[in-house]
Design an enzyme around this catalytic site. Structure first.
Site, PDB file in Angstrom:
ATOM      1  CB  THR A   1     -16.675  12.474  -8.744  1.00 18.16           C
ATOM      2  OG1 THR A   1     -15.755  13.667  -9.211  1.00 18.16           O
ATOM      3  CG2 THR A   1     -15.681  11.799  -7.972  1.00 18.16           C
TER       4      THR A   1
ATOM      5  CB  THR B   1     -20.401  13.561  -7.262  1.00 17.51           C
ATOM      6  OG1 THR B   1     -20.248  13.718  -8.671  1.00 17.51           O
ATOM      7  CG2 THR B   1     -21.992  13.355  -7.047  1.00 17.51           C
ATOM      8  N   GLY B   2     -20.131  16.502  -8.269  1.00 21.80           N
ATOM      9  CA  GLY B   2     -20.763  17.865  -8.798  1.00 21.80           C
ATOM     10  C   GLY B   2     -19.853  18.716  -9.131  1.00 21.80           C
TER      11      GLY B   2
ATOM     12  N   GLY C   1     -16.864  20.845  -8.750  1.00 16.15           N
ATOM     13  CA  GLY C   1     -15.848  20.777  -7.737  1.00 16.15           C
ATOM     14  C   GLY C   1     -15.320  22.430  -7.468  1.00 16.15           C
TER      15      GLY C   1
ATOM     16  NE  ARG D   1     -11.869  21.355 -12.495  1.00 19.24           N
ATOM     17  CZ  ARG D   1     -12.859  20.682 -11.977  1.00 19.24           C
ATOM     18  NH1 ARG D   1     -12.415  19.278 -12.262  1.00 19.24           N
ATOM     19  NH2 ARG D   1     -13.940  20.908 -11.566  1.00 19.24           N
TER      20      ARG D   1
ATOM     21  N   GLY E   1     -10.295  19.500  -9.488  1.00 21.03           N
ATOM     22  CA  GLY E   1     -11.547  19.634  -8.666  1.00 21.03           C
ATOM     23  C   GLY E   1     -11.381  19.403  -7.166  1.00 21.03           C
ATOM     24  CG  ASP E   2     -15.024  17.962  -5.236  1.00 28.17           C
ATOM     25  OD1 ASP E   2     -15.311  18.003  -6.472  1.00 28.17           O
ATOM     26  OD2 ASP E   2     -15.576  17.137  -4.415  1.00 28.17           O
TER      27      ASP E   2
END
Length: 302
Positions: free
Chosen positions: A151, A202-203, A205, A179, A181-182
């Site tokens: 991200t 970032t990473g 999620g 889907r 993510g965060d």
């Protein structure tokens, strides 16, 4: 301090450079961050964000983005949006509203259409080729489909001490349709309060959203932690919790700024990021946290 901008990943460098020009001319944090993230979204070589983003497991590019105004706590977000360029601008527009500020799928696309945003096929030949190759590898080698979830996230403070945060991503490569993510979730992928500071993450999620880590960093800064100590504590404590509960933890990285323009980074992997201020031109750094306690970083060799 006049301004500071911090961003995740090396791909943000050109965008941060453009944002720095705006901030040096006393432009707003809002204008600067939108310009910077659009630079990443528009570049087809960055395959985890925007145009050319890696598709889901049926070959469709679905984008997530968010924008938050630290002066008002106004926020907007879109998720699983297809065929629209610059989702961060759509999220920013939503942040101006009182209701219906987080839209997904067809609802986000209908809103973008009514507001006159550019409709665009976001799948490039490059990303379509990567999808076909991964499908072949999954079938022939029984490999895990998931790879690539970088991200672009940024926090900016301007000369008026106004702060904003924003994120944009195409999410997990080969994800299931729908889907999320965060990155679009307030408190998880981003949070900013101009009276305290802001953070973006970032990473992986699916792990980040379990800890509301961006909000946690801002909360710790409000308690008096420096940005660096807040980022380290949030990432390290939560990484240890996930290891204890599940035996495994995915990649987690955070960047943050407090309301004085001081910045910090927390990570549990090797992680590049970009920083600029009125005192320093944009630079790419590489961070690590080898002992699980303190993040260290050095200027990247270009």
């Amino acid at each position: 301090m006049s301004f500071t901008i911090i961003a995740t990943w090396r791909m943000a460098f050109e965008g941060v450079s453009e944002a720095t020009k705006i901030l040096r001319d006393n432009g707003s944090a809002s204008e600067a961050i939108e310009t910077a993230i659009k630079c990443v979204e528009d570049n087809p070589l960055y395959t985890s964000v925007g145009y050319g983003g890696l598709p889901n497991n049926v070959g469709t590019v679905e984008l997530d983005a968010a924008y938050m105004n630290g002066d008002t706590l106004g926020l907007g977000a879109v998720a699983s949006i297809k065929d629209y360029a610059n989702p961060v601008s759509i999220a920013k527009k939503l942040s101006e509203d009182r209701f219906n500020i987080f839209l997904v799928g067809s609802g986000a696309e209908a809103y973008a259409h009514t507001q006159g945003f550019e409709r665009k096929n976001m799948l490039t030949q490059l990303s379509n080729k990567a999808w076909k190759e991964r499908m072949k590898e999954i079938h022939e080698k029984n490999l895990s489909p998931y790879d690539g979830h970088d991200t672009v996230g940024m926090v900016v403070i301007d000369h008026n001490k106004s702060m904003v945060a924003a994120t944009s991503t195409s999410g997990l490569f080969m994800k299931k349709p729908g889907r999320i993510g965060d990155s679009a979730l307030p408190g998880s992928g981003y949070f900013v309060d101009s009276e305290i500071g802001g953070a973006t993450a970032t990473g992986l999620g699916e792990d980040i959203m379990k800890g509301c880590l961006s909000y946690e960093v801002v909360r710790l800064m409000e308690e008096g932690y420096t940005p660096q100590n807040a980022a380290d504590k949030a990432v390290n404590d939560f990484s240890e919790k996930l290891k204890r509960k599940n035996g495994v933890v995915g990649a987690i990285s955070l960047v943050c700024i407090n309301n004085q323009g001081e910045w910090g980074v927390g990570t549990n992997v090797e992680f590049p990021f970009v920083v600029a201020s009125d005192q320093h031109e944009p630079k790419i750094y590489i961070s690590n946290n080898e002992d699980g306690k303190k993040t260290t970083y050095t200027i990247a060799n270009l």
